[in-house]
Write a protein that holds these residues in place. Sequence first.
Motif, short mmCIF file in Angstrom:
data_model
loop_
_atom_site.label_atom_id
_atom_site.label_comp_id
_atom_site.label_asym_id
_atom_site.label_seq_id
_atom_site.Cartn_x
_atom_site.Cartn_y
_atom_site.Cartn_z
N PRO A 295 0.82 -1.21 0.00
CA PRO A 295 0.00 0.00 0.00
C PRO A 295 0.86 1.27 0.00
CG PRO A 295 0.05 -0.97 2.19
CD PRO A 295 0.78 -1.92 1.27
N ALA A 296 0.27 2.35 -0.47
CA ALA A 296 0.99 3.63 -0.52
C ALA A 296 1.39 4.09 0.87
CB ALA A 296 0.11 4.68 -1.19
N ARG A 297 0.74 3.63 1.92
CA ARG A 297 1.03 4.05 3.29
C ARG A 297 2.19 3.27 3.93
NH1 ARG A 297 -0.92 -0.23 5.88
NH2 ARG A 297 -2.77 -1.23 5.04
N ASP B 188 30.69 -11.47 3.62
CA ASP B 188 29.42 -11.22 2.94
C ASP B 188 28.74 -9.96 3.47
OD1 ASP B 188 29.68 -13.55 1.43
OD2 ASP B 188 28.66 -14.76 2.93
N GLU B 189 28.19 -9.18 2.56
CA GLU B 189 27.43 -8.00 2.93
C GLU B 189 26.09 -8.03 2.22
OE1 GLU B 189 29.28 -4.30 3.59
OE2 GLU B 189 31.30 -5.12 3.30
N GLU B 190 25.11 -7.40 2.84
CA GLU B 190 23.76 -7.39 2.29
C GLU B 190 23.14 -6.01 2.52
OE1 GLU B 190 19.59 -9.89 2.80
OE2 GLU B 190 21.33 -10.42 4.00
N LEU B 191 22.46 -5.52 1.50
CA LEU B 191 21.73 -4.26 1.59
C LEU B 191 20.28 -4.53 1.24
CD1 LEU B 191 22.03 -1.16 2.00
CD2 LEU B 191 22.23 -1.00 -0.48
N GLU B 192 19.37 -4.19 2.13
CA GLU B 192 17.95 -4.43 1.92
C GLU B 192 17.19 -3.12 1.95
OE1 GLU B 192 16.29 -7.16 4.73
OE2 GLU B 192 17.79 -8.70 4.32
N PHE B 193 16.40 -2.88 0.92
CA PHE B 193 15.45 -1.78 0.91
C PHE B 193 14.14 -2.39 1.37
CE2 PHE B 193 18.78 -0.39 -1.79
CZ PHE B 193 18.78 0.99 -1.73
N GLN B 194 13.62 -1.95 2.51
CA GLN B 194 12.46 -2.60 3.09
C GLN B 194 11.24 -1.69 3.08
OE1 GLN B 194 13.70 -3.75 7.03
NE2 GLN B 194 14.82 -5.52 6.27
N LEU B 195 10.12 -2.30 2.81
CA LEU B 195 8.82 -1.64 2.89
C LEU B 195 8.01 -2.45 3.88
CD1 LEU B 195 9.86 -1.52 -0.27
CD2 LEU B 195 7.78 -0.20 -0.46
N ARG B 196 7.42 -1.79 4.87
CA ARG B 196 6.70 -2.50 5.92
C ARG B 196 5.31 -1.87 6.10
NH1 ARG B 196 9.06 -5.59 9.95
NH2 ARG B 196 11.04 -4.80 9.19
N TRP B 197 4.32 -2.73 6.28
CA TRP B 197 2.96 -2.24 6.49
C TRP B 197 2.17 -3.28 7.26
CZ3 TRP B 197 4.90 -4.31 2.14
CH2 TRP B 197 4.23 -5.39 1.58
N SER B 198 1.07 -2.88 7.80
CA SER B 198 0.18 -3.79 8.52
C SER B 198 -1.01 -4.10 7.62
CB SER B 198 -0.30 -3.16 9.82
OG SER B 198 -1.28 -3.99 10.42
#
Length: 75
Positions: free
Chosen positions: A47-49, A62-72
């Motif tokens: 969702p947009a929110r 090892d390295e990791e980059l995460e772009f996270q989007l979180r919603w309920s």
Amino acid sequence: MQPKTPRDATRALDRDNFVAQLRRLADALESGRKFEVRVAGKRVYVPARAEFSIEHERAGDDEELEFQLRWSAAR
């Protein structure tokens, strides 16, 4: 509403497809629209929110980059 089944899925992409998904996500965010993507055979609607964060992890070499989007889903 029934509770959703827990899920942890990953979809590997080549560079061109990854860039295309990021571009679609950026366009949706800029215009305030929901974002839809298919991961492991299931459609996911962001969702947009949604809230956003960037996470960096390092373990040994090892390295990791995460772009996270979180919603309920409860809203």
